[in-house]
Design an enzyme around this catalytic site. Structure first.
Site, PDB file in Angstrom:
ATOM      1  N   THR A 164      19.905 -40.253 -13.033  1.00 39.75           N
ATOM      2  CA  THR A 164      19.143 -41.330 -13.670  1.00 39.75           C
ATOM      3  C   THR A 164      18.496 -42.192 -12.614  1.00 39.75           C
ATOM      4  O   THR A 164      18.848 -42.115 -11.419  1.00 39.75           O
ATOM      5  CB  THR A 164      20.057 -42.183 -14.571  1.00 39.75           C
ATOM      6  OG1 THR A 164      19.263 -43.123 -15.278  1.00 39.75           O
ATOM      7  CG2 THR A 164      21.107 -42.898 -13.760  1.00 39.75           C
ATOM      8  N   TYR A 165      17.569 -43.014 -13.015  1.00 45.44           N
ATOM      9  CA  TYR A 165      16.878 -43.938 -12.109  1.00 45.44           C
ATOM     10  C   TYR A 165      16.389 -45.122 -12.925  1.00 45.44           C
ATOM     11  O   TYR A 165      16.301 -45.073 -14.160  1.00 45.44           O
ATOM     12  CB  TYR A 165      15.726 -43.239 -11.383  1.00 45.44           C
ATOM     13  CG  TYR A 165      14.645 -42.686 -12.280  1.00 45.44           C
ATOM     14  CD1 TYR A 165      13.479 -43.408 -12.545  1.00 45.44           C
ATOM     15  CD2 TYR A 165      14.783 -41.429 -12.873  1.00 45.44           C
ATOM     16  CE1 TYR A 165      12.487 -42.906 -13.375  1.00 45.44           C
ATOM     17  CE2 TYR A 165      13.798 -40.911 -13.705  1.00 45.44           C
ATOM     18  CZ  TYR A 165      12.659 -41.665 -13.945  1.00 45.44           C
ATOM     19  OH  TYR A 165      11.680 -41.159 -14.772  1.00 45.44           O
ATOM     20  N   ARG A 228      13.827 -35.647  -6.603  1.00 43.26           N
ATOM     21  CA  ARG A 228      14.866 -36.650  -6.814  1.00 43.26           C
ATOM     22  C   ARG A 228      16.013 -36.096  -7.640  1.00 43.26           C
ATOM     23  O   ARG A 228      17.195 -36.253  -7.282  1.00 43.26           O
ATOM     24  CB  ARG A 228      14.257 -37.872  -7.499  1.00 43.26           C
ATOM     25  CG  ARG A 228      15.256 -38.964  -7.827  1.00 43.26           C
ATOM     26  CD  ARG A 228      14.524 -40.163  -8.401  1.00 43.26           C
ATOM     27  NE  ARG A 228      13.681 -39.745  -9.525  1.00 43.26           N
ATOM     28  CZ  ARG A 228      12.629 -40.453  -9.939  1.00 43.26           C
ATOM     29  NH1 ARG A 228      12.276 -41.573  -9.319  1.00 43.26           N
ATOM     30  NH2 ARG A 228      11.916 -40.030 -10.979  1.00 43.26           N
ATOM     31  N   ARG A 233      21.678 -34.012  -8.439  1.00 41.12           N
ATOM     32  CA  ARG A 233      22.588 -32.971  -8.945  1.00 41.12           C
ATOM     33  C   ARG A 233      23.429 -32.387  -7.813  1.00 41.12           C
ATOM     34  O   ARG A 233      24.605 -32.070  -8.009  1.00 41.12           O
ATOM     35  CB  ARG A 233      21.790 -31.885  -9.655  1.00 41.12           C
ATOM     36  CG  ARG A 233      21.064 -32.370 -10.912  1.00 41.12           C
ATOM     37  CD  ARG A 233      20.404 -31.220 -11.637  1.00 41.12           C
ATOM     38  NE  ARG A 233      19.517 -31.708 -12.701  1.00 41.12           N
ATOM     39  CZ  ARG A 233      18.201 -31.869 -12.549  1.00 41.12           C
ATOM     40  NH1 ARG A 233      17.607 -31.548 -11.386  1.00 41.12           N
ATOM     41  NH2 ARG A 233      17.474 -32.322 -13.550  1.00 41.12           N
ATOM     42  N   GLU A 354      15.758 -23.893 -11.541  1.00 42.86           N
ATOM     43  CA  GLU A 354      16.782 -23.331 -12.442  1.00 42.86           C
ATOM     44  C   GLU A 354      17.125 -21.888 -12.073  1.00 42.86           C
ATOM     45  O   GLU A 354      18.293 -21.528 -11.935  1.00 42.86           O
ATOM     46  CB  GLU A 354      16.301 -23.402 -13.890  1.00 42.86           C
ATOM     47  CG  GLU A 354      16.082 -24.809 -14.425  1.00 42.86           C
ATOM     48  CD  GLU A 354      14.690 -25.326 -14.166  1.00 42.86           C
ATOM     49  OE1 GLU A 354      14.331 -26.365 -14.745  1.00 42.86           O
ATOM     50  OE2 GLU A 354      13.962 -24.688 -13.384  1.00 42.86           O
TER      51      GLU A 354
END
Length: 409
Positions: A164-165, A228, A233, A354
């Protein structure tokens, strides 16, 4: 003529002090051992009767004079206390109840083995058998199901990773996701990662969610906004590997929409699970589907709609798969060819993070599990509804309620 003289007693002429003869019975000797015992018993009975009368009917035996009554009540009180003490002592010594069956058994054993030094086991009693055979039945039925009586299998822990940010809609996204996580049965660990510093606003939201969480900070000085989420992650993956957290890891971005069924199905994953994700195209004018095509739980193909992504090995969205956390820190269990850490790559193009990450976890589709069986259910949505170039107020508190004031006509 012969005369006959009666021989007289030599003691006839003696005089005694008491004036009697040696053969006469004196009143003082009436209580001798040859006398009758009835008068003595009568005297004792009279005394006992008087004692009982003084204890229970003191008003009948009180003296007439007042001064004698004043001196006689302590004696009556002492007699009464002594009588009840003696009665209680005798009642305490008398056995009121005992086990006749056990008494007869003990008597028979002592009679047959008076001088035996053998240690024999205690005799078996039929009463124990009766207790074992006794059954108690109730008319009420149990309130729980038979299948739930032995449901003691522990649940797998869910490890939810959310980057989050700080932005205008951050509070809305985090609160919405936390409300879903609160409905998931424990154990569940929510790892929230921010860039550079942990903001006060995010920490305040996490404390009020009621979900077990860990607030981490990514210290990577990356200027690229696209990278970011990759670094955030990877920070969570480092934390899981360092602390050897056991569970199912799932990357849940805060701006996605999730169904509760998705988190229930995550606990059925043994190694790697995947499912289709519905999303809006970049043009926002159509919905597309991205994810696996399944035959039962076996992955046999992929949904894809963008020509630029057809070069990918696995067509999966970041929120469309989950894996066992032991793959990160126990390579021998899963027979991995290398012990290198599994991380997302920031050196690849956007949209390929991914597939490059999944290639480190599994070799091919045979090691994947389709969820739910048939992959025919949409369990989360990626809508891309982010509002850009909009600054949020500090602490989400507006200093000015109205930016424009309109006059009232």
């Amino acid at each position: 003529m012969a005369s006959i003289r009666r021989t007289l007693s030599p003691y006839h002429d003696r005089s005694y002090q008491n004036g009697g003869t040696p053969f006469s019975t004196s009143p003082k000797h009436s209580g001798s051992k040859y006398s009758s015992p009835l008068p003595a018993f009568a005297a004792i009975a009279v005394r006992v009767r008087r004692l009982i009368g003084e204890l229970f009917f003191p008003h009948r035996y009180l003296p007439r004079k007042s001064h004698s009554h004043h001196h006689s009540w302590p004696r009556t009180f002492l007699y009464r206390c002594f009588f009840f003490f003696l009665l209680g002592f005798l009642l305490g010594l008398s056995p009121f109840g005992h086990d006749l069956h056990h008494h007869h058994e003990a008597a028979s054993i002592n009679q047959n083995h008076d001088f035996s030094f053998e240690i024999n086991p205690p005799p078996h009693s039929n009463r124990v058998v009766d207790l074992k055979l006794a059954e108690v039945s109730f008319n009420s039925k149990p309130s729980f199901k038979e299948s739930e009586r032995f449901d003691f299998v522990p649940r797998k822990q869910l490890i939810i990773v959310t980057p989050t940010y700080n932005r205008a809609s951050q509070a809305y996204y985090l609160i919405r996701l936390s409300q879903v996580l609160r409905l998931v049965p424990p154990p569940l660990l929510w790892i929230v990662v921010e860039m550079n510093t942990a903001s006060f606003e995010t920490a305040e939201i996490l404390r009020k969610t009621g979900v077990m969480y860990r607030h981490l900070v990514c210290v990577n000085n990356s200027t690229n906004v696209k990278d970011r989420g990759v670094h955030q992650r990877n920070t969570a993956l480092d934390h899981i590997q360092r602390h050897r957290l056991d569970g199912v890891v799932y990357f849940a971005d805060d701006d996605n929409i999730y169904s509760l069924h998705l988190f229930h199905s995550l606990r059925d994953i043994s190694r790697f699970g995947t499912w289709p994700v519905a999303m809006l195209a970049q043009s926002k004018n159509k919905a597309i589907l991205e994810g696996p095509v399944c035959n039962g739980s076996q992955v046999i193909g992929w949904h894809t709609n963008e020509k630029s992504k057809k070069l990918r090995r696995f067509h999966v969205d970041m929120s469309g798969f989950a894996f066992n956390s032991t793959i990160l820190w126990d390579p021998k269990r899963w027979k991995r060819r290398t012990s290198a850490p599994i991380r997302q790559l920031d050196s690849v193009k956007e949209g390929f993070q991914e597939t490059t990450f999944i290639e480190q976890v599994v070799e091919d589709e045979s090691q994947m599990e389709g969820s739910p069986p048939g992959c025919s259910r949409i369990m989360n949505w990626h809508l891309h509804l982010e509002v850009r170039h909009f600054d949020y107020p500090r602490g989400w508190i507006l200093q000015k309620n109205l930016d424009v004031v309109l006059p009232i006509k």
